[in-house]
Design an enzyme around this catalytic site. Structure first.
Site, PDB file in Angstrom:
ATOM      1  N   GLU A 284       0.843  -1.207   0.000  1.00  0.00           N
ATOM      2  CA  GLU A 284       0.000   0.000   0.000  1.00  0.00           C
ATOM      3  C   GLU A 284       0.873   1.250   0.000  1.00  0.00           C
ATOM      4  O   GLU A 284       1.944   1.228   0.582  1.00  0.00           O
ATOM      5  CB  GLU A 284      -0.845   0.043   1.296  1.00  0.00           C
ATOM      6  CG  GLU A 284      -1.648  -1.200   1.530  1.00  0.00           C
ATOM      7  CD  GLU A 284      -2.287  -1.230   2.932  1.00  0.00           C
ATOM      8  OE1 GLU A 284      -2.182  -0.234   3.674  1.00  0.00           O
ATOM      9  OE2 GLU A 284      -2.875  -2.268   3.262  1.00  0.00           O
TER      10      GLU A 284
ATOM     11  N   LYS B 160       2.161   4.650   1.444  1.00  0.00           N
ATOM     12  CA  LYS B 160       2.145   5.172   2.821  1.00  0.00           C
ATOM     13  C   LYS B 160       1.859   6.666   2.752  1.00  0.00           C
ATOM     14  O   LYS B 160       2.715   7.478   2.409  1.00  0.00           O
ATOM     15  CB  LYS B 160       3.480   4.914   3.507  1.00  0.00           C
ATOM     16  CG  LYS B 160       3.481   5.362   4.954  1.00  0.00           C
ATOM     17  CD  LYS B 160       4.717   4.888   5.686  1.00  0.00           C
ATOM     18  CE  LYS B 160       4.655   5.227   7.155  1.00  0.00           C
ATOM     19  NZ  LYS B 160       4.677   6.677   7.403  1.00  0.00           N
TER      20      LYS B 160
ATOM     21  N   ASP C  26       1.180  10.457   3.770  1.00  0.00           N
ATOM     22  CA  ASP C  26       1.810  11.307   4.769  1.00  0.00           C
ATOM     23  C   ASP C  26       0.775  12.288   5.303  1.00  0.00           C
ATOM     24  O   ASP C  26       0.650  13.404   4.816  1.00  0.00           O
ATOM     25  CB  ASP C  26       2.988  12.033   4.131  1.00  0.00           C
ATOM     26  CG  ASP C  26       3.972  12.505   5.170  1.00  0.00           C
ATOM     27  OD1 ASP C  26       3.808  12.141   6.354  1.00  0.00           O
ATOM     28  OD2 ASP C  26       4.909  13.233   4.804  1.00  0.00           O
TER      29      ASP C  26
ATOM     30  N   TYR D  88      -6.922   2.064   5.905  1.00  0.00           N
ATOM     31  CA  TYR D  88      -5.963   1.013   5.579  1.00  0.00           C
ATOM     32  C   TYR D  88      -5.981  -0.166   6.539  1.00  0.00           C
ATOM     33  O   TYR D  88      -5.150  -1.059   6.428  1.00  0.00           O
ATOM     34  CB  TYR D  88      -4.546   1.576   5.497  1.00  0.00           C
ATOM     35  CG  TYR D  88      -4.107   2.332   6.734  1.00  0.00           C
ATOM     36  CD1 TYR D  88      -3.914   1.669   7.947  1.00  0.00           C
ATOM     37  CD2 TYR D  88      -3.892   3.706   6.695  1.00  0.00           C
ATOM     38  CE1 TYR D  88      -3.529   2.354   9.082  1.00  0.00           C
ATOM     39  CE2 TYR D  88      -3.508   4.406   7.817  1.00  0.00           C
ATOM     40  CZ  TYR D  88      -3.319   3.725   9.018  1.00  0.00           C
ATOM     41  OH  TYR D  88      -2.952   4.409  10.137  1.00  0.00           O
TER      42      TYR D  88
ATOM     43  N   LYS E 288      10.585   3.544   3.230  1.00  0.00           N
ATOM     44  CA  LYS E 288      10.591   4.976   2.951  1.00  0.00           C
ATOM     45  C   LYS E 288      11.314   5.284   1.647  1.00  0.00           C
ATOM     46  O   LYS E 288      12.278   4.613   1.293  1.00  0.00           O
ATOM     47  CB  LYS E 288      11.307   5.705   4.097  1.00  0.00           C
ATOM     48  CG  LYS E 288      10.613   5.575   5.448  1.00  0.00           C
ATOM     49  CD  LYS E 288       9.360   6.413   5.458  1.00  0.00           C
ATOM     50  CE  LYS E 288       8.691   6.456   6.820  1.00  0.00           C
ATOM     51  NZ  LYS E 288       9.380   7.250   7.811  1.00  0.00           N
TER      52      LYS E 288
ATOM     53  N   CYS F 157      12.456  47.045  14.143  1.00  0.00           N
ATOM     54  CA  CYS F 157      11.948  46.689  12.817  1.00  0.00           C
ATOM     55  C   CYS F 157      13.050  46.830  11.768  1.00  0.00           C
ATOM     56  O   CYS F 157      13.765  47.834  11.751  1.00  0.00           O
ATOM     57  CB  CYS F 157      10.765  47.596  12.482  1.00  0.00           C
ATOM     58  SG  CYS F 157      10.133  47.348  10.826  1.00  0.00           S
TER      59      CYS F 157
ATOM     60  N   CYS G  23      11.689  52.696   9.635  1.00  0.00           N
ATOM     61  CA  CYS G  23      10.841  52.442  10.798  1.00  0.00           C
ATOM     62  C   CYS G  23      11.675  52.296  12.057  1.00  0.00           C
ATOM     63  O   CYS G  23      11.725  53.196  12.892  1.00  0.00           O
ATOM     64  CB  CYS G  23      10.010  51.175  10.576  1.00  0.00           C
ATOM     65  SG  CYS G  23       9.000  50.709  11.994  1.00  0.00           S
TER      66      CYS G  23
ATOM     67  N   CYS H  84       6.186  44.031  14.413  1.00  0.00           N
ATOM     68  CA  CYS H  84       6.424  45.456  14.521  1.00  0.00           C
ATOM     69  C   CYS H  84       5.032  46.062  14.680  1.00  0.00           C
ATOM     70  O   CYS H  84       4.173  45.857  13.834  1.00  0.00           O
ATOM     71  CB  CYS H  84       7.082  45.973  13.242  1.00  0.00           C
ATOM     72  SG  CYS H  84       6.966  47.760  13.089  1.00  0.00           S
TER      73      CYS H  84
ATOM     74  N   CYS I  91       4.740  52.141  10.302  1.00  0.00           N
ATOM     75  CA  CYS I  91       5.898  51.424   9.744  1.00  0.00           C
ATOM     76  C   CYS I  91       5.813  51.404   8.210  1.00  0.00           C
ATOM     77  O   CYS I  91       4.848  50.892   7.644  1.00  0.00           O
ATOM     78  CB  CYS I  91       5.939  50.001  10.289  1.00  0.00           C
ATOM     79  SG  CYS I  91       7.020  48.898   9.365  1.00  0.00           S
TER      80      CYS I  91
HETATM   81  S1  IVH Z   1      -0.467   0.434   8.854  1.00  0.00           S
HETATM   82  C1  IVH Z   1       0.246  -1.820  12.524  1.00  0.00           C
HETATM   83  N1  IVH Z   1      -0.825   1.436   6.462  1.00  0.00           N
HETATM   84  O1  IVH Z   1       2.052   5.430   9.035  1.00  0.00           O
HETATM   85  C2  IVH Z   1      -0.025  -1.068  11.301  1.00  0.00           C
HETATM   86  N2  IVH Z   1      -0.036   2.858   8.175  1.00  0.00           N
HETATM   87  O2  IVH Z   1       3.925   4.233  11.616  1.00  0.00           O
HETATM   88  C3  IVH Z   1       0.041   0.360  11.516  1.00  0.00           C
HETATM   89  N3  IVH Z   1       0.283   5.182   7.494  1.00  0.00           N
HETATM   90  O3  IVH Z   1       0.847   6.781  11.743  1.00  0.00           O
HETATM   91  C4  IVH Z   1      -0.157   1.222  10.374  1.00  0.00           C
HETATM   92  N4  IVH Z   1      -0.343   4.918   5.397  1.00  0.00           N
HETATM   93  O4  IVH Z   1      -1.053   6.440  10.076  1.00  0.00           O
HETATM   94  C5  IVH Z   1      -0.436   1.661   7.726  1.00  0.00           C
HETATM   95  N5  IVH Z   1      -1.195   2.204   4.298  1.00  0.00           N
HETATM   96  C6  IVH Z   1      -0.836   2.438   5.554  1.00  0.00           C
HETATM   97  C7  IVH Z   1      -0.427   3.711   5.997  1.00  0.00           C
HETATM   98  C8  IVH Z   1      -0.040   3.887   7.324  1.00  0.00           C
HETATM   99  C9  IVH Z   1       0.098   5.779   6.310  1.00  0.00           C
HETATM  100  C10 IVH Z   1       0.772   5.853   8.717  1.00  0.00           C
HETATM  101  C11 IVH Z   1      -0.042   5.520   9.924  1.00  0.00           C
HETATM  102  C12 IVH Z   1       0.929   5.563  11.091  1.00  0.00           C
HETATM  103  C13 IVH Z   1       2.248   5.439  10.425  1.00  0.00           C
HETATM  104  C14 IVH Z   1       2.850   4.105  10.803  1.00  0.00           C
END
Ligand code: IVH
Length: 673
Positions: A115, A117, A119, A230, A318, A412, A417, A432, A437
Site C-alpha cells: 500500500e 504510505k 503522509d 488502511y 521509505k 523593525c 521604521c 512590529c 511602519c
Molecule cells: S499500517 C500496525 N498502512 O504510518 C499497522 N499505516 O507508523 C500500523 N500510514 O501513523 C499502520 N499509510 O497512520 C499503515 N497504508 C498504511 C499507511 C499507514 C500511512 C501511517 C499511519 C501511522 C504510520 C505508521
C-alpha cells in the site's frame, strides 16, 4: 405533509444544501446568503425530526459542525495503534522477509499486501451497529484525542456504513486510516491563509493535522480534508482471513481505500511495487513518503505479533526524499502587512527535485530554536511535493558549529521604521506594531490595490514603494488624492503612464463591497469572509455599526473574527481613513448574484488535457449551469471528465463507481454541442 411528500422535499433539500455547501466551503463562492442557507437547513432538520423513520445518516444536517469545545477529551483506543518499523533499501526489505521466515520456521514464500504510505495524520474511527460514534487521533498509540465532531465534517468518512450482502455489519469495529490534504488543496489553503494575514502551513501533513485538531469544528469543515482507510483494530462479530479481504470489505462498506493497494505473491513483487510507486509518486495528487508492506494472512500476522510497539508483520519502506545539502549564507527578516516578522534563510543556490532553490522560509523563531539553525550552517533542505522549500535539519559535524546564532532584531528591519519589535502574549510571531511602519504601509497599500482587492491596474508593488517612500501616500485613501504633477516627479513615470494610472484609480471608485472589505486588510477577513460580510450587511455603513453579537449570529463567523472586525471599525485612525475614502468619492456597492441552475448541485472533476476547451472554460461552463468543479474525487463527485492522459483521479473514480465521461459527452451534457 404526508410521508411521500416529505421524502421528496427532504431529498430536494439535501441536494440543495450539499450544493451550497460545496459552493461555500470548497469553492469559496456562495450563491445564497447565510440567512437563506440557515432557512434551508432549518426546514430540513424540522422535516427530519417530524419523520424520524427517514434515515438521516447521509444527510448534510449531520455534518454541520458543532459548538466549539474548550479542549479535547481523551479516549483510549480499544486496541493500541501501533507504529511501523522502517526500511530504507532493498536489502532492508529482503531482511524483513527473512526475519519473518525465520520466526515462523518456514522456507515457503510469504504473500503480502502493498500500500502507499500516506503522509497525513492517523485516526481511529469507531462504528457501532454501522453508525459512526467516536473518532480519535492516534495520540501516543494507546490514548488519543476525541476529534469526533471534526471527523464528522469530512465528506469521505461515512456517517453510516453501507450495507453489503457479502459482509454483514459488525456489532462494533475500529477503522484505521490516514487523514490528509491533497497537494493542490493545500496550496489553495495556504494562499487563503496568507491573504487573511495568517501564517501558512509548512506542509500538507501539518495542514491536515492542524485542521483536524481545531476546537471549532466549523473551521475543520472549511478545510479540504480527506481520508484513506488502511486497516482495522478491534472487531466484534466478524472475522477476516486476509488483510486483502479487510481492504475489499472496507471499500464495500463505503470507506475510501487507496486505489493503488495491491496483492504481492512474494517479497520480490513488493520490491517491484516499491520502485513503481516511487516512479509515479510525483503524479499522485497527495504526498506519500513510502510504501507499507503487510503480511496478507491474518493468522500469520497473529503468530508474528509485535515487538516494541511495531508489528513484526508489517514494515514501512521509505523513499529517499527530494532533499539537498546547502549552506545558509544569511537570514533575512521580512515584514508582512500585519507587522509579522518572518525569518527567511538565504542559501547558496542548490538544485532540489529539478529546481534551483536559494530561499527557504524559517517560519518563526520557535522553528529556528527547535532546529537550532545558525547562520553559516550546513543544512538539509527539502521540497516536499513542490511546496515551499523548508530546512529539515542542520548537519552538525562536531566541534565545527558556527557561532552566529540568529537573533530576531529588536527593532523593525525597515530603515524607515526601526521601532521596537514585540512578541505578543500567546503568539509565536514577533511583530512590529508601529502603525506608521513604512514596510507595513507598503504591504498594506499594495494589498489594497492588488488584483483580489481594488484591482487598480498599474499600481504594483514597486510603484507603491516609491509613493510611500516619497511620502506621497501614507494610507490607501491617499491614492485617491494623487495629482498628475505628483506622479510626474517620480522616477520612470511618463505623462502617458501617469494618465493611465489616474484613470485606473478613478475607475476603481465603485468597487463591489466585498472587494473593498477584502482590500482594507482587516485581520481574518480574506476574500471568502469579505463576501460573507458583504452579503450579510449589504452596506459599509451597516457593517461599521454591527456589534460582536450581530457578527456572531452569522454562520462561519467565530469570536476571533468578530472581535477583529469590531476592533478594526472601532479604531479612530481606521475611521478617519474610511471618512477620507468617502470624501474622495469611493462608494462600495453590493452586487446581486445571477444564477442559472440546469445542473444544480452536480459536481465535476476534470483530469487530463481537454482538446477543445481549456480547464478554465470547462469550469466556467459547469459553474454557469449551477454545478461545481472540484479538484479531487470524493463520494459526492457526480462526473469525472477525462481528457488526454488522465491522472490517478480516474482510478479513484473507478474505484468509487463514479461516472466517467469524455470531453464530447461533457459538451453534449452541457448543451454546447
Ligand atoms: S499500517 C500496525 N498502512 O504510518 C499497522 N499505516 O507508523 C500500523 N500510514 O501513523 C499502520 N499509510 O497512520 C499503515 N497504508 C498504511 C499507511 C499507514 C500511512 C501511517 C499511519 C501511522 C504510520 C505508521
Amino acid at each position: 405533509m404526508d410521508k411521500a411528500a416529505a421524502i421528496k422535499r427532504i431529498k430536494e433539500l439535501r441536494a440543495l444544501i450539499n450544493y451550497h455547501n460545496r459552493r461555500y466551503y470548497q469553492l469559496d463562492a456562495p450563491e445564497i446568503s447565510d440567512v437563506e442557507y440557515d432557512r434551508l437547513m432549518k426546514e430540513l432538520i424540522e422535516l427530519e425530526e417530524r419523520f424520524p423513520q427517514i434515515d438521516v445518516s447521509e444527510s448534510p444536517s449531520q455534518r454541520v459542525g458543532a459548538a466549539p469545545l474548550d479542549k479535547f477529551s481523551t479516549i483510549s483506543h480499544l486496541t493500541p495503534m501501533l507504529s511501523l518499523a522502517n526500511a530504507f533499501s532493498e536489502q532492508d526489505i529482503l531482511d524483513f522477509d527473512e526475519r519473518i521466515k525465520r520466526f515462523l520456521g518456514t522456507d515457503e514464500k510469504i504473500a503480502f499486501v502493498v500500500e502507499p504510505k500516506l503522509d497525513g495524520t492517523a485516526v481511529n474511527l469507531i462504528y457501532e451497529k454501522g453508525a459512526f460514534t467516536v473518532g480519535a487521533t492516534r495520540g501516543d498509540g494507546t490514548v488519543g484525542e476525541d476529534v469526533t465532531q471534526n471527523l464528522r465534517t469530512i465528506d469521505s468518512i461515512p456517517l453510516r456504513m453501507k450495507k453489503s450482502k457479502d459482509s454483514p455489519m459488525p456489532e462494533r469495529i475500529e477503522i484505521r486510516g490516514e487523514v490528509y490534504i491533497e497537494i493542490d488543496s493545500f496550496k489553495k489553503l495556504n494562499k487563503r491563509r496568507l491573504k487573511e494575514g495568517e501564517q501558512p502551513f509548512a506542509n500538507p501533513r501539518n495542514a491536515a493535522a492542524g485542521s483536524l485538531r481545531q476546537l471549532d469544528s466549523k473551521i475543520t469543515a472549511r478545510r479540504p480534508l480527506e481520508i484513506f482507510c488502511y486497516g482495522i483494530g478491534l472487531v466484534a462479530g466478524k472475522t477476516f482471513k486476509r488483510h486483502w479481504d479487510v481492504l475489499q470489505t472496507l471499500s464495500r462498506w463505503g470507506f475510501m481505500v487507496n486505489p493503488h493497494v495491491k496483492q504481492a505473491k512474494d517479497i520480490h513483487e513488493c520490491i517491484e511495487y516499491y520502485h513503481h510507486i516511487d516512479k509515479i509518486r510525483a503524479e499522485l495528487p497527495y504526498e506519500i513518503d513510502g510504501v507499507v508492506i503487510k503480511v496478507d494472512d491474518i493468522e500469520i500476522q497473529e503468530r508474528l505479533g509485535a515487538v516494541s510497539r511495531s508489528p513484526r508483520w508489517a514494515i514501512a519502506c521509505k523513499f529517499a526524499a527530494t532533499q539537498a545539502t546547502t549552506i545558509i549564507e544569511k537570514i533575512e527578516v521580512q515584514v508582512g502587512r500585519t507587522g509579522v516578522l518572518t525569518p527567511v534563510a538565504i542559501m547558496k543556490p542548490v538544485r532540489v527535485g529539478g529546481v534551483t532553490v536559494s530561499r527557504a522560509t524559517l517560519h518563526n523563531m520557535d522553528e529556528i530554536e527547535k532546529k537550532d539553525i545558525r547562520i553559516g550552517d550546513t543544512v538539509i533542505i527539502q521540497r516536499a511535493g513542490d511546496v515551499i522549500p523548508e530546512v529539515v535539519k542542520v548537519i552538525v559535524s562536531t566541534g565545527n558549529r558556527p557561532e552566529r546564532e540568529f537573533v530576531m532584531p529588536d527593532t523593525c528591519p525597515d530603515p524607515g521604521c526601526r521601532s521596537k519589535v514585540v512578541r505578543l502574549e500567546g503568539e509565536k510571531a514577533y511583530r512590529c506594531i508601529n502603525i506608521a511602519c513604512p514596510a507595513q504601509i507598503r504591504e498594506h497599500i499594495a494589498h489594497f490595490a492588488s488584483r483580489g482587492g481594488m484591482d487598480i491596474e498599474g499600481l504594483g508593488d514597486k510603484l507603491v514603494a516609491q509613493l510611500v517612500d516619497t511620502k506621497l501616500i501614507r494610507d490607501p485613501a491617499d491614492i485617491y488624492f494623487l495629482k498628475k504633477e505628483n506622479l510626474l516627479n517620480l522616477e520612470r513615470m511618463a505623462e502617458r503612464s501617469a494618465t493611465n494610472l489616474l484613470a485606473a484609480i478613478e475607475q476603481s471608485k465603485t468597487p463591489p463591497l466585498e472587494k473593498f472589505l477584502y482590500a482594507l486588510g482587516i485581520r481574518h477577513v480574506g476574500e471568502h469572509m469579505a463576501r460573507v460580510l458583504a452579503r450579510s450587511f449589504k452596506t459599509l455603513e451597516v457593517l461599521m455599526t454591527a456589534t460582536e453579537d450581530d457578527l456572531l449570529a452569522i454562520r462561519d463567523i467565530g469570536p476571533e473574527v468578530a472581535s477583529s472586525i469590531t476592533g478594526f471599525f472601532g479604531e479612530q485612525s481606521n475611521r478617519k481613513v474610511i471618512e477620507k475614502f468617502r470624501k474622495a468619492g469611493v462608494k462600495p456597492v453590493e452586487k446581486s448574484h445571477p444564477k442559472d441552475a440546469r445542473l444544480a448541485g452536480k459536481s465535476f472533476v476534470f483530469t487530463g488535457t481537454l482538446g477543445r476547451l481549456t480547464r478554465n472554460e470547462a469550469k466556467e461552463i459547469v459553474e454557469s449551469l449551477g454545478a461545481s468543479a472540484t479538484e479531487s474525487v470524493t463520494k459526492t463527485t457526480d462526473y469525472v471528465v477525462a481528457g488526454e492522459s488522465p491522472g490517478s483521479k480516474i482510478e479513484k473514480a473507478r474505484a468509487s463507481g463514479i461516472k466517467i465521461i469524455d470531453e464530447k459527452e461533457f459538451l453534449k451534457l452541457t448543451g454546447r454541442k
